[in-house]
Every structure is written in C-alpha cells, then in structure tokens.
Enzyme design. Structure first.
Site, PDB file in Angstrom:
ATOM      1  N   ARG A  66       0.844  -1.196   0.000  1.00  0.00           N
ATOM      2  CA  ARG A  66       0.000   0.000   0.000  1.00  0.00           C
ATOM      3  C   ARG A  66       0.876   1.242   0.000  1.00  0.00           C
ATOM      4  O   ARG A  66       2.087   1.150   0.051  1.00  0.00           O
ATOM      5  CB  ARG A  66      -0.987  -0.006   1.193  1.00  0.00           C
ATOM      6  CG  ARG A  66      -0.522  -0.617   2.458  1.00  0.00           C
ATOM      7  CD  ARG A  66       0.156   0.223   3.535  1.00  0.00           C
ATOM      8  NE  ARG A  66      -0.045   1.613   3.539  1.00  0.00           N
ATOM      9  CZ  ARG A  66       0.933   2.478   3.703  1.00  0.00           C
ATOM     10  NH1 ARG A  66       2.201   2.073   3.856  1.00  0.00           N
ATOM     11  NH2 ARG A  66       0.703   3.770   3.711  1.00  0.00           N
ATOM     12  N   GLY A  67       0.209   2.418  -0.018  1.00  0.00           N
ATOM     13  CA  GLY A  67       0.947   3.676  -0.136  1.00  0.00           C
ATOM     14  C   GLY A  67       1.077   3.993  -1.622  1.00  0.00           C
ATOM     15  O   GLY A  67       1.515   3.133  -2.401  1.00  0.00           O
ATOM     16  N   ALA A  68       0.702   5.230  -2.000  1.00  0.00           N
ATOM     17  CA  ALA A  68       0.570   5.537  -3.437  1.00  0.00           C
ATOM     18  C   ALA A  68       1.794   5.160  -4.288  1.00  0.00           C
ATOM     19  O   ALA A  68       1.654   4.421  -5.270  1.00  0.00           O
ATOM     20  CB  ALA A  68       0.217   7.013  -3.599  1.00  0.00           C
ATOM     21  N   ARG A 109      -7.517  -0.058  -6.779  1.00  0.00           N
ATOM     22  CA  ARG A 109      -7.783   1.057  -5.855  1.00  0.00           C
ATOM     23  C   ARG A 109      -7.939   2.328  -6.688  1.00  0.00           C
ATOM     24  O   ARG A 109      -7.084   2.617  -7.529  1.00  0.00           O
ATOM     25  CB  ARG A 109      -6.637   1.187  -4.831  1.00  0.00           C
ATOM     26  CG  ARG A 109      -6.502  -0.067  -3.958  1.00  0.00           C
ATOM     27  CD  ARG A 109      -5.608   0.171  -2.754  1.00  0.00           C
ATOM     28  NE  ARG A 109      -6.249   1.045  -1.791  1.00  0.00           N
ATOM     29  CZ  ARG A 109      -5.611   1.558  -0.733  1.00  0.00           C
ATOM     30  NH1 ARG A 109      -4.328   1.286  -0.536  1.00  0.00           N
ATOM     31  NH2 ARG A 109      -6.247   2.339   0.111  1.00  0.00           N
ATOM     32  N   GLN A 214      -2.569   2.695   9.864  1.00  0.00           N
ATOM     33  CA  GLN A 214      -1.245   2.802   9.235  1.00  0.00           C
ATOM     34  C   GLN A 214      -0.259   3.588  10.104  1.00  0.00           C
ATOM     35  O   GLN A 214       0.942   3.347  10.053  1.00  0.00           O
ATOM     36  CB  GLN A 214      -1.344   3.498   7.855  1.00  0.00           C
ATOM     37  CG  GLN A 214      -1.993   2.655   6.780  1.00  0.00           C
ATOM     38  CD  GLN A 214      -3.484   2.890   6.690  1.00  0.00           C
ATOM     39  OE1 GLN A 214      -4.126   3.296   7.662  1.00  0.00           O
ATOM     40  NE2 GLN A 214      -4.072   2.622   5.550  1.00  0.00           N
ATOM     41  N   ASP A 255      -2.102  10.996  -2.191  1.00  0.00           N
ATOM     42  CA  ASP A 255      -2.450   9.912  -3.111  1.00  0.00           C
ATOM     43  C   ASP A 255      -2.731  10.424  -4.508  1.00  0.00           C
ATOM     44  O   ASP A 255      -2.541   9.716  -5.489  1.00  0.00           O
ATOM     45  CB  ASP A 255      -3.652   9.125  -2.584  1.00  0.00           C
ATOM     46  CG  ASP A 255      -3.186   8.163  -1.512  1.00  0.00           C
ATOM     47  OD1 ASP A 255      -3.022   8.610  -0.368  1.00  0.00           O
ATOM     48  OD2 ASP A 255      -2.923   6.994  -1.841  1.00  0.00           O
ATOM     49  N   ASN A 265      -5.609  12.574   0.319  1.00  0.00           N
ATOM     50  CA  ASN A 265      -4.718  11.757   1.152  1.00  0.00           C
ATOM     51  C   ASN A 265      -5.591  11.048   2.181  1.00  0.00           C
ATOM     52  O   ASN A 265      -6.823  11.222   2.225  1.00  0.00           O
ATOM     53  CB  ASN A 265      -3.644  12.631   1.812  1.00  0.00           C
ATOM     54  CG  ASN A 265      -2.532  11.798   2.422  1.00  0.00           C
ATOM     55  OD1 ASN A 265      -1.998  10.899   1.794  1.00  0.00           O
ATOM     56  ND2 ASN A 265      -2.188  12.059   3.676  1.00  0.00           N
ATOM     57  N   LYS A 266      -4.952  10.245   3.003  1.00  0.00           N
ATOM     58  CA  LYS A 266      -5.676   9.414   3.975  1.00  0.00           C
ATOM     59  C   LYS A 266      -6.724  10.219   4.742  1.00  0.00           C
ATOM     60  O   LYS A 266      -6.494  11.361   5.127  1.00  0.00           O
ATOM     61  CB  LYS A 266      -4.659   8.805   4.948  1.00  0.00           C
ATOM     62  CG  LYS A 266      -5.215   7.873   5.986  1.00  0.00           C
ATOM     63  CD  LYS A 266      -6.046   6.741   5.420  1.00  0.00           C
ATOM     64  CE  LYS A 266      -5.299   5.871   4.442  1.00  0.00           C
ATOM     65  NZ  LYS A 266      -6.178   4.979   3.652  1.00  0.00           N
TER      66      LYS A 266
HETATM   67  O1  MRU Z   1      -4.629   3.278   2.201  1.00  0.00           O
HETATM   68  P1  MRU Z   1      -3.159   3.489   2.128  1.00  0.00           P
HETATM   69  O2  MRU Z   1      -2.409   2.911   3.272  1.00  0.00           O
HETATM   70  O3  MRU Z   1      -2.595   3.063   0.787  1.00  0.00           O
HETATM   71  O4  MRU Z   1      -3.004   5.071   2.203  1.00  0.00           O
HETATM   72  C1  MRU Z   1      -1.732   5.663   2.159  1.00  0.00           C
HETATM   73  C2  MRU Z   1      -1.747   7.132   2.281  1.00  0.00           C
HETATM   74  O5  MRU Z   1      -2.775   7.748   2.409  1.00  0.00           O
HETATM   75  C3  MRU Z   1      -0.431   7.832   2.156  1.00  0.00           C
HETATM   76  O6  MRU Z   1      -0.415   8.995   2.908  1.00  0.00           O
HETATM   77  C4  MRU Z   1      -0.213   8.213   0.677  1.00  0.00           C
HETATM   78  O7  MRU Z   1      -0.369   7.092  -0.127  1.00  0.00           O
HETATM   79  C5  MRU Z   1       1.115   8.801   0.449  1.00  0.00           C
HETATM   80  S1  MRU Z   1       2.373   7.579   0.587  1.00  0.00           S
HETATM   81  C6  MRU Z   1       3.871   8.217   0.208  1.00  0.00           C
END
Ligand code: MRU
Length: 354
Positions: A66-68, A109, A214, A255, A265-266
């Site tokens: 996970r994470g963009a 996603r 997270q 994201d 973002n999250k």
């Molecule tokens: O749902 P996730 O864990 O994929 O969400 C991640 C985030 O929201 C991060 O802040 C974002 O992807 C930036 S990661 C460098």
C-alpha cells in the site's frame, strides 16, 4: 539512509535445472515479486512471493502492499509478471495477456494516481515491439525503472525538504508516507530521515490513523526502527497536540494531486490541515511528480475509495459495533489547496500560487 527492510523486490526463478542455462534472465526463466506483507506489521516481518498479476492485484486491494508510490511500483511489476510468465505464442495473444493484467490492476484502488501513471507507462511498452522475448524484457526493464526512479525521487524529496526541519523539530504527520509506502525512504518521512542522519534532534507525533491504523502499525514502527523518537496519539488527540505540544510543522503525503493543488490523502488529512491553519502551523505535502494528475482540475473530481464497513465495525476481528449499523467508510479525503503551505517534490519546494 539504510533501511532494515525492503518493500518490494523482483526475483528471477530458473525454470530449467540450475546451471543448465547460466547467464542473465532469459525467457527460460520466470519471475516472482517479493513484497513485504504490511498487514502483519508491526508484530512480524513477513515477505510474500507474488507470481501472477491477479495475486498482485489482490495484494494491493487487501493493503498487503500500500501507499501511493509503492502501489504504482507493485502494479508495474504485476504487468511485468504477466509478460515474463506469459506462455503466449504470438504477439496478439501476448498483448491480450498484458491488457488483461493492466485492466485487473487498474481496478484495484481508485484514488492513488501512481497506480494509473505506472500502468500507463507499462501499457505504452507493448506498442514498442512485436517480438515476445524482447517485450518480456522491455516490460521488466520498465518496471525496474519505475522502482529505481521512485527510490531516487524519495531521496530528492528528503534533500529538498531538509531545510524545513529545524533542530529539535516537533513534527506531526498522518497515516504512513514513509519507506513502507514507497520503494525508497518515503515522501513525508524522507526529510525526517535525512534530518536525523544530519544529527538533528526531532520528535514525530504519529496519529494512529483509523480505521486501518497505518500510523500505529507502520509509521510508529518504521520511525522507531530508525531510532527516531515517536509519540503515538489517537486521531482525535490531534487538536490537543497541535494546540499544546509546540508542533513546528505538519508533513503528510498524497495519493493524488489535482491541477489546482487540491490533494487527496488518507482520511483525516483535511481535519489536520484545518487544525494547522487555525494554529498557524505550516502544513506541507511531500509527493513525487507521479502523484500529480495532469487532467483532474480540482479535488472534487478525485475518486475517493470507500472500503468494507467491517474496517470500522471490527477491531482485530472483534465486533465493536452493531452488526447492521449503517457505516460510511471513505478512506481518503480532499484537502483544498488553500490549506497547503507548500509541496515538497523531487524538483524542489513549491509554494502558492500552485
Ligand atoms: O490506504 P493506504 O495505506 O494506501 O493510504 C496511504 C496514504 O494515504 C499515504 O499517505 C499516501 O499514499 C502517500 S504515501 C507516500
């Protein structure tokens, strides 16, 4: 900056008996991708081996990876797997295999733009040649490129953001935009890692980040691994922390970034940005250029992922709410550009107007 884990690695697997072929990767080899299973952290460091694009898609959907930026790299390797392991006998069949993998991975996603930027790059490769063995290696090469670029971009983001971090900084972040979210040292956490390397004292306040935690499971873990002091807080303590704990700055990842500078973002990022503005605390977004969507004009057009209600109704598989209670579980929110002090990218720090 040395990390004691690696989020994603390609592995060549010899198909014929070891030693009979020798030399570099050839079509007689197949590949697999080793990914760190992030759902097992912080209690266990477990690696999984992915052999098909479908398994990669499942891993992205279920937050194993996970994470963009890392989602982009993982998707690229998912396509490389489809190519490398394809048994197609002609270009038409091969292209069909690749297109199918891309469609499957694209649907995992909806919010992180890196997924789409990486898949668009992989898709272009199948038009550059017609010979299957050449295409197999070109697809893998492009996936390696995407990974390498991400590593370098993270380093640059770290260097560019370093000047924003004073000695004895008290920083508030959100979710996980660290090494675990990328192929490198992270985005929001990259300047923090480099500041620590330069000998600066700092402390990072980490909100747990409900519902998937997270912050608690990943950010607190990776910062602690690097010897950076962490204070874990629950999401609803962020107002109190911003008001009473002498926070110098907030840094988050993104994201997707719209053309006007709005970011997705999250979930909870928007709340943090409003708090930061109210208390006159700089609010920075660290992100690679692969997160900038060149088409979407403003944040209200960004697709926001909604996930399974059970993420809210259960904690560690234990029910904490009525079985049939109505749930709204958007996992990202949009922060309008007015709340953003600046973007830290591989190209420098960008201040308004965006
Ligand atoms: O749902 P996730 O864990 O994929 O969400 C991640 C985030 O929201 C991060 O802040 C974002 O992807 C930036 S990661 C460098």
């Amino acid at each position: 900056m040395k990390l004691n884990f690696s989020t994603i690695e390609w592995k060549d697997v010899p198909v014929s008996p070891v030693g009979s072929q020798g030399g570099p990767a050839s079509p007689s080899q197949c590949g697999k991708v080793r990914i760190l299973d992030q759902t097992m952290l912080p209690s266990k460091l477990v690696y999984k081996h992915i052999e098909t694009p479908l398994a990669m898609a499942e891993s992205i959907k279920s937050l194993i990876v996970r994470g963009a930026p890392l989602i982009g790299v993982a998707a690229a390797y998912g396509v490389a797997l489809a190519g490398y392991n394809s048994e197609a006998l002609n270009y038409g069949e091969f292209k069909k295999d690749i297109k199918m993998a891309i469609t499957t991975l694209r649907s995992t996603r909806p919010t992180a733009y890196n997924l789409f930027s990486a898949l668009n790059r992989m898709e272009k490769i199948i038009e550059t040649a017609h010979e299957i063995s050449l295409l197999k290696s070109l697809l893998l090469k492009e996936a390696h490129h995407i990974k390498k670029e991400d590593e370098q971009i993270c380093q640059k983001i770290g260097e560019n953001g370093l000047s924003l971090i004073p000695n004895k900084a008290r920083i508030l972040t959100h979710c996980n935009a660290g090494a675990l979210a990328t192929a490198g040292i992270g985005t929001a956490l990259a300047p923090i890692y480099l500041a620590k390397e330069k000998g600066k004292n700092l402390e990072v306040f980490v909100p747990e980040t409900r519902p998937a935690l997270q912050g608690a499971r990943l950010t607190a873990w990776e910062l602690s691994q690097a010897g950076i002091p962490v204070t874990l807080i629950c999401d609803s303590a962020r107002g109190t922390v911003i008001k009473n704990k002498d926070i110098n700055l907030c840094i988050v990842g993104a994201d997707r970034i719209a053309k006007n500078g709005d970011i997705a973002n999250k979930i909870g990022t928007y709340t943090l940005a409003v708090l930061a503005k109210t208390h006159n605390i700089p609010f920075y977004v660290a992100a690679p250029s692969t997160t900038f969507d060149p088409i979407i004009k403003s944040g209200n057009k960004i697709p926001i992922e909604e996930r399974n209600p059970d993420e809210i109704k259960k904690i560690s598989n234990r029910e904490i709410a009525l079985k049939d209670v109505k749930v709204f579980n958007p996992v990202f929110d949009v922060t309008p550009y007015e709340y953003i002090t600046g973007f830290i990218t591989e190209n420098g720090i960008q201040k308004p107007p965006f």
